[in-house]
Design an enzyme around this catalytic site. Structure first.
Site, PDB file in Angstrom:
ATOM      1  N   SER A 108       1.070  -0.820   0.290  1.00 39.51           N
ATOM      2  CA  SER A 108       0.650   0.361   0.010  1.00 39.51           C
ATOM      3  C   SER A 108       0.961   1.309  -0.468  1.00 39.51           C
ATOM      4  CB  SER A 108      -1.034   0.182   1.009  1.00 39.51           C
ATOM      5  OG  SER A 108      -1.730  -1.599   1.013  1.00 39.51           O
ATOM      6  N   ASP A 150      -7.746  -5.556   1.253  1.00 38.27           N
ATOM      7  CA  ASP A 150      -6.479  -5.906   2.320  1.00 38.27           C
ATOM      8  C   ASP A 150      -6.233  -6.011   3.237  1.00 38.27           C
ATOM      9  OD1 ASP A 150      -3.577  -5.782   1.579  1.00 38.27           O
ATOM     10  OD2 ASP A 150      -3.348  -3.909   2.969  1.00 38.27           O
TER      11      ASP A 150
END
Length: 514
Positions: free
Chosen positions: A64, A403
């Site tokens: 990320s 995620d």
């Protein structure tokens, strides 16, 4: 009177990759009528968010932080992992003045060198090769007391994979003739980023006082005992490992403490607990006067030595919008708020002029498979309101579900997470259509599309190197093949009729037909 704006929204579906193999693929198995319909109706493609395309080593899965830096800066940014590995290979690491000073000062004071970090080959927050280089450098410079405090992964690596690494370091210290693994603790405790100070305090006590829930005579014995207790790497309870004479190892005045994580977001809290005089997250029994080194800069307000300071990124998307008097909104949940702000802005904490931010609290649950929708409904409510206000030229939003739930390894929960996000996208697209806005839907890296590790049969909790989707919900257009995350900012500026700054080396990959 305020001018009505037609916003261009960028929706980042965190951890939402594309994978041909449909087995335990939560993205495939989720019922996603909205995205299915958008994919059928609008131009779409697959773009790269991993490896050399985002400045990581070839084949390294994306993450990320890296994804948002590449998206926001509009260029490939060589990541800390690559930069530090290169420094080690070139021999430059061994001459780093900040590291040398910390080691040498400890040696002069007859003090210890403590090295802490995520002991993992995952390459997301740290790399065990860097930790090994640090251990070797300390001994090479003459340190007699070298202690490794190992945070265990099981999140960017298989859930029970720490043992070989720990065995390797025990052998390494034997070979070096000094040093030892002094403690073990799961990253769940040591690397919290959501102000759950009760977790961080356990890591702090372990390192500063040698107090753990458990004791072991070796790192391997410690991890085996954790597995017997049915604790995966990420959740290993604090384990102190005394020295050969049975003495407790603790952090003392004049010791060096070198933190080998290179990624900032999960390094900040524990770092502040060691160095901030006014720290109030939990009551500290002891506050030794130490020389603390951060491998990279974790935050501008953390006053500690930095081994590898970051280089400034100029003319990121955020800065470009500011310079052109355009307005922007950044919105996400707690878990990914730093990503759409700090990382997206190239490591700058302060908002740009005309940049508003909305933070929605992530649910307070132990792990997100317990609430796979997370705070997506509230996030969408606020986002729809912002779109309808017509006060923003650009909106950047991150949905963390794919995620955060993907990391739990729970397939059924990951399916629910994807379904929750899909229904939210439906509401956003509808709101954008009402005000004449457009959006790009993409992801920063993969995760939820692979929930089982085929080679081990264990749950797959890590990111992947799969390509990620890109859908343009707007005018009639074509998307070029072979795009990558760094192409998104130039593409957005081009769609807005804006000039792309020279620093953005990405290219615009959407060609309008009209």
């Amino acid at each position: 009177m305020m001018t009505r704006k037609r916003p261009l929204a960028l929706l980042i579906l965190d951890g939402w990759g594309y994978r041909e193999n449909t087995q335990k693929n939560a993205v495939f198995h989720a019922n996603t009528p909205v995205l299915d319909q958008l994919t059928a109706k609008y131009p779409n493609s697959l773009i790269s968010g991993s490896g050399i395309d985002v400045g990581l080593p070839d084949g390294q899965m994306g993450n990320s932080e890296v994804g948002h830096i590449n998206i926001g800066s509009g260029r490939i940014v060589y990541q800390e992992l690559t930069r530090i590995s290169k420094a080690i290979d070139d021999g430059e690491f061994d001459t780093n003045p900040t590291l040398i000073k910390a080691i040498d000062d400890a040696i002069k004071a007859d003090a210890a060198v403590h090295i802490m970090g995520l002991l993992s080959p995952g390459g997301v927050h740290s790399h065990q090769d860097h930790i090994e280089a640090m251990c070797r450098l300390s001994v090479k410079r003459g340190a007699k007391k070298v202690y490794l405090h190992a945070f265990l992964d099981g999140r960017d690596t298989p859930p029970r994979s720490a043992k070989p690494g720990l065995a390797h370091f025990e052998e390494l210290f034997k070979t070096l003739g000094t040093g030892q693994v002094a403690s073990l603790i799961g990253r769940y405790y040591a690397m919290d980023r959501d102000n759950r100070w009760d977790r961080v305090s356990q890591a702090y006590e372990l390192i500063t006082e040698g107090k753990g829930l458990h004791q072991a005579t070796s790192a391997v014995e410690g991890i085996e005992a954790a597995y017997t207790r049915d604790e995966n790497d990420e959740f290993v309870g604090s384990t102190a490992i005394p020295d050969a004479q049975g003495n407790i190892i603790k952090l003392e005045d004049n010791d060096a403490l070198i933190f080998m994580n290179f990624r900032a977001d999960r390094a900040r809290q524990i770092t502040r607990s060691f160095i901030n005089a006014d720290f109030d997250g939990f009551k500290r029994a002891v506050t030794p006067k130490i020389n603390f080194v951060m491998l990279t800069e974790y935050a501008a307000d953390i006053k500690a030595a930095i081994a590898y300071p970051s280089s400034d990124l100029v003319n990121t998307l955020g800065e470009t919008l500011q310079n052109r008097d355009l307005t922007q909104l950044r919105i996400s949940e707690t878990e990914k708020y730093a990503h759409v702000t700090f990382f997206f802005n190239g490591g700058k904490e302060e908002p740009f002029k005309g940049e508003d931010r909305i933070l929605v609290q992530s649910p307070k649950v132990a792990t997100y498979d317990l609430q796979p929708e997370m705070s997506s409904v509230e996030l969408t409510d606020k986002l729809v309101e912002a779109i309808e206000s017509t006060q923003y030229d650009v909106i950047i939003c991150n949905y963390p579900n794919g995620d955060m739930v993907g990391h739990t390894g729970n397939f059924d929960a990951a399916v629910k997470a994807c379904e929750a996000v899909d229904s939210c996208i439906g509401r956003i697209v509808e709101a954008l259509e009402k005000v004449g806005g457009e959006c790009l839907i993409t992801a920063d890296h993969g995760n939820a599309e692979q929930m089982t590790d085929e080679s081990t049969g264990q749950a797959h909790t890590a990111h992947t190197s799969e390509l990620v989707p890109l859908i343009y919900v707007g005018r009639d257009a074509e998307i070029e093949k072979g795009g990558r995350l760094s192409d998104l900012a130039p593409t957005m500026l081009t769609l807005m009729g804006q000039e792309v700054p020279a620093e953005m080396t990405g290219r615009s990959i959407i060609q309008l037909k009209e």
